[in-house]
Enzyme design. Structure first.
Site, short mmCIF file in Angstrom:
data_model
loop_
_atom_site.label_atom_id
_atom_site.label_comp_id
_atom_site.label_asym_id
_atom_site.label_seq_id
_atom_site.Cartn_x
_atom_site.Cartn_y
_atom_site.Cartn_z
N GLN A 8 3.20 9.98 0.70
CA GLN A 8 4.48 9.29 0.92
C GLN A 8 5.48 9.53 -0.21
O GLN A 8 6.67 9.26 -0.06
CB GLN A 8 4.28 7.79 1.10
CG GLN A 8 3.53 7.44 2.38
CD GLN A 8 3.37 5.94 2.53
OE1 GLN A 8 2.41 5.37 2.04
NE2 GLN A 8 4.32 5.30 3.18
N HIS A 59 -4.87 1.79 7.18
CA HIS A 59 -3.51 2.31 7.31
C HIS A 59 -3.28 3.45 6.30
O HIS A 59 -2.73 4.50 6.65
CB HIS A 59 -2.52 1.16 7.10
CG HIS A 59 -1.07 1.53 7.11
ND1 HIS A 59 -0.17 1.00 8.01
CD2 HIS A 59 -0.34 2.37 6.31
CE1 HIS A 59 1.03 1.52 7.77
NE2 HIS A 59 0.96 2.33 6.74
N GLU A 60 -3.70 3.23 5.04
CA GLU A 60 -3.46 4.23 4.00
C GLU A 60 -4.33 5.48 4.18
O GLU A 60 -3.87 6.60 3.98
CB GLU A 60 -3.68 3.63 2.60
CG GLU A 60 -2.78 2.45 2.26
CD GLU A 60 -1.30 2.67 2.55
OE1 GLU A 60 -0.81 3.80 2.44
OE2 GLU A 60 -0.63 1.68 2.92
N CYS A 79 5.53 0.11 7.37
CA CYS A 79 5.21 1.27 6.55
C CYS A 79 6.45 1.64 5.75
O CYS A 79 7.55 1.67 6.32
CB CYS A 79 4.79 2.43 7.45
SG CYS A 79 4.36 3.93 6.54
N LEU A 80 6.28 1.93 4.47
CA LEU A 80 7.44 2.27 3.64
C LEU A 80 8.11 3.56 4.10
O LEU A 80 9.26 3.82 3.78
CB LEU A 80 7.04 2.36 2.16
CG LEU A 80 6.56 1.04 1.54
CD1 LEU A 80 6.05 1.26 0.12
CD2 LEU A 80 7.68 0.00 1.55
N GLY A 107 0.84 -1.19 0.00
CA GLY A 107 0.00 0.00 0.00
C GLY A 107 0.87 1.24 0.00
O GLY A 107 2.00 1.20 0.50
N HIS A 128 -2.85 7.78 6.58
CA HIS A 128 -1.79 8.64 6.00
C HIS A 128 -2.38 9.95 5.49
O HIS A 128 -1.75 11.01 5.59
CB HIS A 128 -1.11 7.93 4.82
CG HIS A 128 0.05 7.05 5.21
ND1 HIS A 128 1.18 7.54 5.84
CD2 HIS A 128 0.26 5.72 5.04
CE1 HIS A 128 2.04 6.53 6.03
NE2 HIS A 128 1.50 5.42 5.56
#
Ligand code: NI
Length: 179
Positions: free
Chosen positions: A51, A143-144, A101-102, A46, A147
């Site tokens: 990001q 989660h996304e 998380c990236l 994701g 963000h």
């Protein structure tokens, strides 16, 4: 398609709320493709536009993705793009999932979230859709969407652990060696 750079903690942009997407056009579709390429390359399941330093309400996901050398082998990608996603309802059952998380590389923690969510969004053609997401997709969507509101999964863990991970990334950003 162009691979973009992923911003990481403690970049302050990660704490800002993203603005709604005004138009679903070719430019936005190119951005979606860039995000997918960046996500697959990372690899991740994701990615939110913020990001890659584009603070717009746009997320991409693919929970089917596996690295070719991973168990299960190569599977066909099943990319999902959601423009201006809005969670309209949450299920009552909860599920625990080890999240990463990236933007917080190499840190993982278990987070409990509802195991079912209904999300309303525009697809890459600008058409309104509503989708019921379950299990891992429910976790990833939440989660996304977090963000887009400047929220990170570390906000769900203990303050002690959160402070520790933030401190580590602040040191890394300064170029200090982290033991
Ligand atoms: Ni993330």
């Amino acid at each position: 398609m162009t691979k973009r750079e992923i911003i990481t903690l403690p970049d302050p942009l990660l704490r800002k709320a993203s603005a709604p997407v005004e138009r679903v056009d070719d430019e936005l579709r190119a951005l979606i493709d860039d995000m997918l390429e960046t996500m697959y390359d990372a690899p991740g399941i994701g990615l939110a536009a913020v990001q890659i330093a584009v603070p717009r309400r746009l997320i991409v996901m693919d929970i089917k993705y596996r690295k070719p050398d991973e168990e299960g082998g190569e599977v066909a990608p099943e990319p999902i793009a959601m423009v201006n996603p809005e969670i309209v309802s949450l299920g009552e059952e909860m599920r625990l999932h080890e999240e990463g998380c990236l933007s917080i590389p190499e840190f993982y923690a278990e987070v409990e979230r509802p195991s079912q969510v209904t999300v309303r969004y525009l697809d890459r053609e600008g058409k309104q859709q509503e989708r019921v997401c379950e299990d891992i997709l429910a976790t990833v969507v939440q989660h996304e969407v977090d963000h887009l509101n400047g929220k990170l999964f570390i906000d769900y863990i203990s303050r002690l652990k959160r402070d520790r991970v933030i401190k580590k990334f602040v040191k890394l950003a300064k170029g200090e060696v982290v033991a």
